[in-house]
Design an enzyme around this catalytic site. Structure first.
Site, PDB file in Angstrom:
ATOM      1  N   SER A 131       0.776  -1.242   0.000  1.00  0.00           N
ATOM      2  CA  SER A 131       0.000   0.000   0.000  1.00  0.00           C
ATOM      3  C   SER A 131       0.813   1.300   0.000  1.00  0.00           C
ATOM      4  CB  SER A 131      -1.032  -0.013   1.121  1.00  0.00           C
ATOM      5  OG  SER A 131      -0.429   0.023   2.385  1.00  0.00           O
ATOM      6  N   THR A 165      -2.931  -2.396   4.595  1.00  0.00           N
ATOM      7  CA  THR A 165      -3.309  -1.670   5.811  1.00  0.00           C
ATOM      8  C   THR A 165      -2.387  -0.495   6.127  1.00  0.00           C
ATOM      9  OG1 THR A 165      -2.006  -3.193   7.155  1.00  0.00           O
ATOM     10  CG2 THR A 165      -4.352  -3.702   6.863  1.00  0.00           C
ATOM     11  N   ASP A 166      -1.158  -0.533   5.579  1.00  0.00           N
ATOM     12  CA  ASP A 166      -0.179   0.491   5.979  1.00  0.00           C
ATOM     13  C   ASP A 166      -0.648   1.911   5.643  1.00  0.00           C
ATOM     14  OD1 ASP A 166       1.338  -1.624   6.802  1.00  0.00           O
ATOM     15  OD2 ASP A 166       2.877  -1.443   5.263  1.00  0.00           O
TER      16      ASP A 166
HETATM   17  N1  ASP Z   1       1.319  -4.671   5.897  1.00  0.00           N
HETATM   18  C1  ASP Z   1       0.544  -4.298   4.821  1.00  0.00           C
HETATM   19  C2  ASP Z   1      -0.879  -4.834   4.817  1.00  0.00           C
HETATM   20  O1  ASP Z   1      -1.360  -5.101   5.861  1.00  0.00           O
HETATM   21  C3  ASP Z   1       1.143  -4.294   3.500  1.00  0.00           C
HETATM   22  C4  ASP Z   1       0.503  -3.167   2.797  1.00  0.00           C
HETATM   23  O2  ASP Z   1       0.113  -2.205   3.438  1.00  0.00           O
HETATM   24  O3  ASP Z   1       0.362  -3.265   1.583  1.00  0.00           O
HETATM   25  O4  ASP Z   1      -1.529  -4.981   3.843  1.00  0.00           O
END
Ligand code: ASP
Length: 331
Positions: free
Chosen positions: A57, A89-90
């Protein structure tokens, strides 16, 4: 027979579309971009899906969000009850906040993701996706703008923030808590949100103006600004301390920027409470910074303040409008 309710899913990637290796490590985008999208949906619901990207992200581009916005509007115009966007989520809260400046339809636009890769034990993607689909269909979600659904909870785009880099309970809303719990047929609202602020409508710009966030803490007088070319910045967000304070020696440099017409917004690194307008009047305090032409970010995190300032600068907003729009997020 009644036509099934339709929800359109647009995927951008993130852990929900990732697989980990045989040792349970090194998660990376899976070959099938919709690897995380297999989930039970109610029988009378039709889910359509279009992959837009499959990236971590932090690499989501404004142009991809512009595409998501247009596709989401088309889906609603074509009869979808709501739209779900799967996202890492990032930066999920950033995309949610930015999209919320432009999403002017009643239908819900719901972002979700996962903390555990699609093939990990206890993968949370399918449950989050099911809850996001339920939210997209929920009568009570209409008119709430962009929402983030995670771990059975519904968050407003303008409040949600990632609070854990590991737990499946990864998101929280400041200062109110989540707006609702996901129910089978509708949301269970915890409170009724007040009016949406800073709704610009129209198209999301493909390119966001150059507005970095500069964190200023103990002993940092913002000397970095002296090394920049005069037109390097189209705006600046300062991540200050406390209620929005900076070292006193930084104030002159910030004043020089506002005097040249470069908007400067001061946010705080403190997770709760936001900035103030008049608690303190000493060199480097909020009163001093406002006198220097800065705008206070109120409840907005530094990264949300950056996106709001970018959206406003891209929209050609002058200093008065910028301070008015930020005031709406004040305490
Ligand atoms: N850690 C991240 C996620 O939870 C990776 C991202 O943000 O793409 O998706």
């Amino acid at each position: 027979m009644r036509a099934p309710a339709r929800v359109h899913v647009l995927s951008l990637g993130g852990t929900i579309s990732m697989a980990q290796d045989a040792t349970g490590l090194r998660a990376a985008p899976a070959d099938a971009p919709d690897a995380g999208l297999v989930s039970p949906v109610p029988e009378d619901v039709e889910v359509t899906h279009v992959p837009v990207a499959n990236v971590g992200s932090p690499s989501v581009r404004p142009a991809q969000l512009a595409e998501v916005l247009e596709r989401a509007r088309d889906a609603v115009a074509g009869g979808a009850a709501g739209v779900v966007v799967t996202h890492g989520t990032d930066t999920l809260e950033e995309s949610a906040f930015l999209l919320n400046r432009y999403w002017d339809l009643e239908a819900p636009l719901v972002l979700t993701g996962a903390m555990r890769p699609a093939n990990a034990p206890g993968a949370d993607g399918p449950a989050n996706l099911r809850d996001a689909v339920r939210t997209a269909l929920a009568p009570s979600a209409r008119g709430l703008g962009v929402l983030a659904v995670f771990d059975s909870l519904v968050h407003l785009a303008d409040r949600v923030t990632k609070v854990s880099s590991r737990s499946v309970d990864a998101f929280a809303s400041e200062p109110s808590g989540p707006v609702a719990l996901v129910g089978e047929r509708d949301l269970r609202l915890v409170y009724r949100p007040t009016d949406r602020s800073a709704l610009l409508g129209g198209a999301l710009p493909d390119r966001l103006p150059r507005v970095p966030v500069l964190a200023l803490g103990l002993g940092d007088d913002a000397e970095l600004l002296d090394a920049l070319a005069p037109d390097a910045l189209e705006g600046l967000v300062v991540e200050g301390v406390g209620m929005g304070h900076v070292p006193e020696r930084a104030v002159g440099r910030l004043r020089a920027l506002t005097a040249r017409g470069v908007p400067v917004v001061v946010a705080t690194r403190v997770p709760s409470g936001g900035t103030s307008l008049n608690h303190y009047d000493y060199p480097g305090s909020e009163v001093d910074l406002i006198r220097a032409g800065c705008v206070m970010a109120g409840a907005l995190t530094p990264h949300s303040a950056r996106l709001l300032l970018q959206a406003l600068v891209a929209d050609g907003a002058d200093a008065d409008r910028i301070s008015r729009e930020f005031e709406a997020f004040g305490y």
